[in-house]
Enzyme design. Sequence first.
Site, PDB file in Angstrom:
ATOM      1  CD  GLU A   1       6.621  12.113  -5.026  1.00  0.00           C
ATOM      2  OE1 GLU A   1       6.622  11.389  -3.997  1.00  0.00           O
ATOM      3  OE2 GLU A   1       5.885  12.857  -5.156  1.00  0.00           O
ATOM      4  CB  VAL A   2      10.234   6.120  -5.066  1.00  0.00           C
ATOM      5  CG1 VAL A   2      11.275   5.066  -4.506  1.00  0.00           C
ATOM      6  CG2 VAL A   2       9.573   6.936  -3.920  1.00  0.00           C
TER       7      VAL A   2
ATOM      8  NE  ARG B   1      -3.750  -2.492   2.052  1.00  0.00           N
ATOM      9  CZ  ARG B   1      -4.544  -2.709   1.138  1.00  0.00           C
ATOM     10  NH1 ARG B   1      -4.796  -2.160  -0.108  1.00  0.00           N
ATOM     11  NH2 ARG B   1      -5.129  -3.958   0.983  1.00  0.00           N
ATOM     12  CG  ASP B   2       1.290   5.705  -2.055  1.00  0.00           C
ATOM     13  OD1 ASP B   2       1.833   5.740  -3.401  1.00  0.00           O
ATOM     14  OD2 ASP B   2       1.433   6.641  -1.333  1.00  0.00           O
ATOM     15  CB  ILE B   3       3.210   6.133   2.882  1.00  0.00           C
ATOM     16  CG1 ILE B   3       3.503   5.975   4.345  1.00  0.00           C
ATOM     17  CG2 ILE B   3       3.699   7.156   2.062  1.00  0.00           C
ATOM     18  CD1 ILE B   3       4.886   6.071   4.872  1.00  0.00           C
TER      19      ILE B   3
ATOM     20  CG  HIS C   1       6.933   3.156  -8.286  1.00  0.00           C
ATOM     21  ND1 HIS C   1       8.194   3.841  -8.431  1.00  0.00           N
ATOM     22  CD2 HIS C   1       5.867   4.038  -8.116  1.00  0.00           C
ATOM     23  CE1 HIS C   1       7.945   5.190  -8.289  1.00  0.00           C
ATOM     24  NE2 HIS C   1       6.727   5.374  -8.128  1.00  0.00           N
TER      25      HIS C   1
ATOM     26  CG  HIS D   1       1.426   5.131  -8.300  1.00  0.00           C
ATOM     27  ND1 HIS D   1       1.326   5.767  -7.193  1.00  0.00           N
ATOM     28  CD2 HIS D   1       2.412   5.515  -8.954  1.00  0.00           C
ATOM     29  CE1 HIS D   1       2.589   6.653  -7.132  1.00  0.00           C
ATOM     30  NE2 HIS D   1       3.233   6.252  -8.283  1.00  0.00           N
TER      31      HIS D   1
ATOM     32  CG  ASN E   1       4.386   9.002 -12.050  1.00  0.00           C
ATOM     33  OD1 ASN E   1       3.618   9.231 -12.820  1.00  0.00           O
ATOM     34  ND2 ASN E   1       4.091   8.968 -10.682  1.00  0.00           N
TER      35      ASN E   1
END
Length: 122
Positions: A99-100, A32-34, A104, A106, A91
């Site tokens: 960002e990371v 799960r995304d934080i 990945h 989403h 992304n």
Amino acid sequence: MAYDTQNIFAKILRGEIPCTKVLETAHTLAFRDINPARPVHVLVIPKGPYVTWSDFATQASPAEQADFVRAIGEVTRLEGIAESGYRLIQNNGDHGHQEVPHMHVHVVGGASAGPMLRRMEG
Ligand code: DGP
């Protein structure tokens, strides 16, 4: 771009930082995304060290790629959004606002994702 082994998802993969796991397969982890943007917001990552989609497409094995694609489908079923619909967001780099720096996807659902990106002005 060289892979940064200290990025946050690398730490999650090594178990140095906790995550709420949704699915784990031979080559893929989903958690799960934080900071969820919708009721369902799961991040699906390959276990291998790939920064962008391009890296994953050119450097990952067919087994890793197939596993990743199947895992995303499985997440939509596990989360109960396969029928109601969902959006996949991926992304890359500066223009993608990544960002990371670990590749990945989403998986976002449970409510309408809203319209697509708007056309640029001017
Ligand atoms: P992106 O902009 O596509 O690189 O999205 C990175 C996502 O990662 C963002 O939605 C928030 C999420 N995130 C950042 N740090 C953590 C973390 O430590 N744990 C979890 N579960 N998600 C994180």
